[in-house]
Enzyme design. Sequence first.
Site, mmCIF file in Angstrom:
data_model
loop_
_atom_site.group_PDB
_atom_site.id
_atom_site.type_symbol
_atom_site.label_atom_id
_atom_site.label_comp_id
_atom_site.label_asym_id
_atom_site.label_seq_id
_atom_site.Cartn_x
_atom_site.Cartn_y
_atom_site.Cartn_z
ATOM 1 N N ASP A 11 78.350 51.257 -24.958
ATOM 2 C CA ASP A 11 77.094 50.517 -24.802
ATOM 3 C C ASP A 11 75.921 51.378 -25.263
ATOM 4 O O ASP A 11 75.258 52.044 -24.459
ATOM 5 C CB ASP A 11 76.907 50.075 -23.338
ATOM 6 N N LYS A 33 85.405 49.400 -26.360
ATOM 7 C CA LYS A 33 84.731 48.107 -26.333
ATOM 8 C C LYS A 33 83.383 48.220 -27.029
ATOM 9 O O LYS A 33 82.556 49.053 -26.671
ATOM 10 C CB LYS A 33 84.509 47.660 -24.879
ATOM 11 N N ASP A 61 83.488 42.677 -28.075
ATOM 12 C CA ASP A 61 83.018 41.864 -26.957
ATOM 13 C C ASP A 61 81.768 41.073 -27.355
ATOM 14 O O ASP A 61 80.656 41.449 -27.010
ATOM 15 C CB ASP A 61 82.731 42.792 -25.773
ATOM 16 N N LEU A 62 81.978 39.976 -28.097
ATOM 17 C CA LEU A 62 80.840 39.183 -28.578
ATOM 18 C C LEU A 62 80.617 37.924 -27.736
ATOM 19 O O LEU A 62 79.622 37.233 -27.901
ATOM 20 C CB LEU A 62 81.045 38.793 -30.056
ATOM 21 N N LYS A 63 81.551 37.636 -26.845
ATOM 22 C CA LYS A 63 81.447 36.473 -25.942
ATOM 23 C C LYS A 63 80.936 35.234 -26.682
ATOM 24 O O LYS A 63 79.909 34.657 -26.349
ATOM 25 C CB LYS A 63 80.534 36.788 -24.750
ATOM 26 N N LEU A 64 81.680 34.833 -27.687
ATOM 27 C CA LEU A 64 81.270 33.692 -28.505
ATOM 28 C C LEU A 64 81.272 32.404 -27.681
ATOM 29 O O LEU A 64 82.138 32.199 -26.837
ATOM 30 C CB LEU A 64 82.199 33.555 -29.707
ATOM 31 N N ASP A 66 80.015 28.347 -28.630
ATOM 32 C CA ASP A 66 79.315 27.402 -29.504
ATOM 33 C C ASP A 66 80.263 26.247 -29.768
ATOM 34 O O ASP A 66 81.351 26.196 -29.185
ATOM 35 C CB ASP A 66 78.896 28.091 -30.821
ATOM 36 N N THR A 116 80.838 39.130 -14.074
ATOM 37 C CA THR A 116 80.844 39.914 -12.825
ATOM 38 C C THR A 116 79.438 40.130 -12.257
ATOM 39 O O THR A 116 79.273 40.672 -11.173
ATOM 40 C CB THR A 116 81.514 41.286 -13.027
ATOM 41 N N GLN A 185 76.054 45.077 -11.701
ATOM 42 C CA GLN A 185 77.268 44.371 -11.304
ATOM 43 C C GLN A 185 77.195 44.019 -9.824
ATOM 44 O O GLN A 185 76.672 44.786 -9.025
ATOM 45 C CB GLN A 185 78.509 45.251 -11.531
ATOM 46 N N ARG A 206 79.164 53.181 -18.075
ATOM 47 C CA ARG A 206 78.225 54.196 -17.584
ATOM 48 C C ARG A 206 78.842 55.294 -16.721
ATOM 49 O O ARG A 206 78.392 56.433 -16.750
ATOM 50 C CB ARG A 206 77.100 53.515 -16.790
#
Length: 231
Positions: A11, A33, A61-64, A66, A116, A185, A206
């Site tokens: 991240d 990731k 991890d694009l969490k598409l 549409d 989460t 979270q 993290r």
Amino acid sequence: LMTLPIFLALDTKDIQQAKSWIKASSNLIDHFKVGLEFYLKHGSNGIKELQKESEFNLFLDLKLYDIPNTVKGAVESVADLSPKFLTVHASGGSKMISAAAKALPKGSITAVTVLTSFSEEDFSLMGQKLNINETTKNWASNALSAGATSLVCSAFEVGQLRKLSNSAVLITPGVRVEGDDFGDQVRVMTPKDALSEGADFVVIGRSITGMWDGTDMKMRKKIEQIATTLG
């Protein structure tokens, strides 16, 4: 060499930083990731740059989310990065998930259930009639029928999803090592507990990358420390 059942979350918006984290942890971790923060800044070229640095399993991890046709096109756009796992929202429904799965024959479409960061209260304010547990179960079973072969859920739902399917790869974010800050979270468990509940992999960011100080030492030590707790 044994690698840990951990996806390290890269991240960061900084390519050099991401490369350093891969290098610092690649003796024990081989799944990384890459999410929206990095991808929206550097795109596919940024990921190719990381892949030049070392061979690793990519969790994109694009969490598409549409309409099916748009998601199909989006998956085709990243297919040449050979993601081992590519996330879509389980709430996108069967047709969308099925379109994604067909567009990524060599990778696993990973359906993300309830984030989460949601508490039960937040979730019901969204107009959801069922609780998080029930919704996760419904979305997950629907996603698996539509062609997803992996699922993302919190450690609190992973046990019941394991009962749904033996073969699905279950990935659990929102794990925190004892003594760490929860960040944003809400539904959180330790890595060891999540794995014993039935998760195949935990996502850690993290707790590990926060130890980076310009050298590999502290980060490596933290990973080794986590490895000990996993026994």
